[in-house]
Design a protein around this motif. Sequence first.
Motif, PDB file in Angstrom:
ATOM      1  N   SER A 261       0.325  -5.714   1.919  1.00 55.66           N
ATOM      2  CA  SER A 261       0.245  -4.770   0.795  1.00 55.66           C
ATOM      3  C   SER A 261      -1.170  -4.735   0.213  1.00 55.66           C
ATOM      4  CB  SER A 261       1.242  -5.168  -0.297  1.00 55.66           C
ATOM      5  OG  SER A 261       2.571  -5.077   0.175  1.00 55.66           O
ATOM      6  N   ILE A 262      -1.781  -5.898   0.106  1.00 55.27           N
ATOM      7  CA  ILE A 262      -3.147  -5.965  -0.422  1.00 55.27           C
ATOM      8  C   ILE A 262      -4.129  -5.297   0.529  1.00 55.27           C
ATOM      9  CG2 ILE A 262      -5.024  -7.551  -1.003  1.00 55.27           C
ATOM     10  CD1 ILE A 262      -2.876  -9.492  -2.048  1.00 55.27           C
ATOM     11  N   LEU A 263      -3.978  -5.549   1.832  1.00 48.50           N
ATOM     12  CA  LEU A 263      -4.845  -4.917   2.828  1.00 48.50           C
ATOM     13  C   LEU A 263      -4.608  -3.408   2.880  1.00 48.50           C
ATOM     14  CD1 LEU A 263      -4.680  -7.506   5.754  1.00 48.50           C
ATOM     15  CD2 LEU A 263      -6.648  -6.997   4.288  1.00 48.50           C
ATOM     16  N   LEU A 264      -3.354  -3.004   2.716  1.00 43.95           N
ATOM     17  CA  LEU A 264      -3.029  -1.580   2.691  1.00 43.95           C
ATOM     18  C   LEU A 264      -3.762  -0.897   1.539  1.00 43.95           C
ATOM     19  CD1 LEU A 264      -1.422   0.936   3.500  1.00 43.95           C
ATOM     20  CD2 LEU A 264       0.496   0.055   2.140  1.00 43.95           C
ATOM     21  N   ALA A 265      -3.745  -1.522   0.375  1.00 46.24           N
ATOM     22  CA  ALA A 265      -4.449  -0.962  -0.781  1.00 46.24           C
ATOM     23  C   ALA A 265      -5.944  -0.865  -0.501  1.00 46.24           C
ATOM     24  CB  ALA A 265      -4.193  -1.817  -2.011  1.00 46.24           C
ATOM     25  N   GLN A 266      -6.478  -1.877   0.152  1.00 45.50           N
ATOM     26  CA  GLN A 266      -7.897  -1.861   0.482  1.00 45.50           C
ATOM     27  C   GLN A 266      -8.227  -0.697   1.418  1.00 45.50           C
ATOM     28  OE1 GLN A 266      -9.484  -5.686   1.504  1.00 45.50           O
ATOM     29  NE2 GLN A 266     -11.288  -4.835   2.517  1.00 45.50           N
TER      30      GLN A 266
ATOM     31  N   GLY B  54     -11.887   0.072  12.638  1.00 45.97           N
ATOM     32  CA  GLY B  54     -12.254   1.225  11.830  1.00 45.97           C
ATOM     33  C   GLY B  54     -11.284   2.386  11.916  1.00 45.97           C
ATOM     34  N   LYS B  55     -10.120   2.146  12.497  1.00 46.08           N
ATOM     35  CA  LYS B  55      -9.099   3.191  12.621  1.00 46.08           C
ATOM     36  C   LYS B  55      -8.201   3.134  11.380  1.00 46.08           C
ATOM     37  CE  LYS B  55      -9.110   2.802  17.672  1.00 46.08           C
ATOM     38  NZ  LYS B  55      -8.302   2.491  18.892  1.00 46.08           N
ATOM     39  N   LEU B  56      -8.679   3.707  10.317  1.00 42.64           N
ATOM     40  CA  LEU B  56      -8.010   3.549   9.023  1.00 42.64           C
ATOM     41  C   LEU B  56      -6.630   4.190   8.972  1.00 42.64           C
ATOM     42  CD1 LEU B  56     -10.983   3.967   6.531  1.00 42.64           C
ATOM     43  CD2 LEU B  56     -10.072   1.895   7.583  1.00 42.64           C
ATOM     44  N   ASP B  57      -6.462   5.330   9.617  1.00 45.72           N
ATOM     45  CA  ASP B  57      -5.147   5.987   9.613  1.00 45.72           C
ATOM     46  C   ASP B  57      -4.095   5.118  10.293  1.00 45.72           C
ATOM     47  OD1 ASP B  57      -6.026   8.188   8.234  1.00 45.72           O
ATOM     48  OD2 ASP B  57      -6.409   9.400  10.030  1.00 45.72           O
ATOM     49  N   ASP B  58      -4.450   4.571  11.458  1.00 47.25           N
ATOM     50  CA  ASP B  58      -3.518   3.701  12.178  1.00 47.25           C
ATOM     51  C   ASP B  58      -3.257   2.423  11.386  1.00 47.25           C
ATOM     52  OD1 ASP B  58      -3.344   5.513  14.223  1.00 47.25           O
ATOM     53  OD2 ASP B  58      -4.786   4.487  15.529  1.00 47.25           O
TER      54      ASP B  58
ATOM     55  N   ALA C 164      -5.625  -5.193  13.601  1.00 50.06           N
ATOM     56  CA  ALA C 164      -6.480  -4.781  14.713  1.00 50.06           C
ATOM     57  C   ALA C 164      -7.092  -3.395  14.506  1.00 50.06           C
ATOM     58  CB  ALA C 164      -5.710  -4.854  16.024  1.00 50.06           C
ATOM     59  N   PRO C 165      -6.298  -2.366  14.203  1.00 47.78           N
ATOM     60  CA  PRO C 165      -6.902  -1.045  13.986  1.00 47.78           C
ATOM     61  C   PRO C 165      -7.838  -1.020  12.778  1.00 47.78           C
ATOM     62  CG  PRO C 165      -4.560  -1.021  13.425  1.00 47.78           C
ATOM     63  CD  PRO C 165      -4.820  -2.310  14.132  1.00 47.78           C
ATOM     64  N   TYR C 166      -7.557  -1.850  11.786  1.00 44.03           N
ATOM     65  CA  TYR C 166      -8.443  -1.899  10.620  1.00 44.03           C
ATOM     66  C   TYR C 166      -9.808  -2.446  11.023  1.00 44.03           C
ATOM     67  CZ  TYR C 166     -10.201  -3.164   5.981  1.00 44.03           C
ATOM     68  OH  TYR C 166     -10.979  -3.280   4.853  1.00 44.03           O
ATOM     69  N   ALA C 167      -9.797  -3.493  11.842  1.00 51.58           N
ATOM     70  CA  ALA C 167     -11.056  -4.079  12.312  1.00 51.58           C
ATOM     71  C   ALA C 167     -11.838  -3.093  13.177  1.00 51.58           C
ATOM     72  CB  ALA C 167     -10.759  -5.351  13.101  1.00 51.58           C
TER      73      ALA C 167
END
Length: 223
Positions: free
Chosen positions: A105-110, A79-83, A74-77
Amino acid sequence: MAQSTRTTGNSAGSSASLSDDPIESLTTWFQVNSKPILYAVGGVAVAAAAILVYRNSTASTREKASVALYEAQAPYAQGKLDDAQKQLARVADRFGSTASGQQASILLAQVLYEQAKYDEGIKALEKALGSASAESKGSVESMIAAGYEFKKDMGKAAEHYAKAAAASSFKGDKYNFQASQARSLMAAGKADDARKIWEELAKLDGEPIQQEATVRLGELAAK
């Protein structure tokens, strides 16, 4: 003497009668072996119970991992990259052995790559490799390769694309990873190594990658 013979004969007949009676023989055998049977039955029951608990626990863990991954996206969508980084890291650490944990892990790397934190992204993926399933190793290795591409280390990128191809169980993915390896080798100035890969890919009649392989071989020949 004759009487003795009859007694012996009756005794033998009685013994034969006992051994020939299937019900009586089974009863006697069960009495002798009752404890081993009970132990065996008990062992089977314990094993069955353990398997059931394991399956229920595994299913519960997968479900929790799936929910945690959904929430972390949700935070990635937004744009809250830190969260997103924090939540995805928690999912990856807690559920690393599950498919959702490996996807985290893959999304974290992205997320890390988008912040130009390439070394951190690569490190997170290398950690994920330890518990990655056979199905996900190819994707993890290709993401590591992408990290090295961002760092302009095309030789290392080629190495990890090769590992991704070796780990892939689907031929389409395998060919695409090999093509990425060849591109990285070309960018690294290793034309001869790249040519060998393109030559093999150019032999794959009917495969989408064949056309690019033919074009790349033409480019290399022109140089």
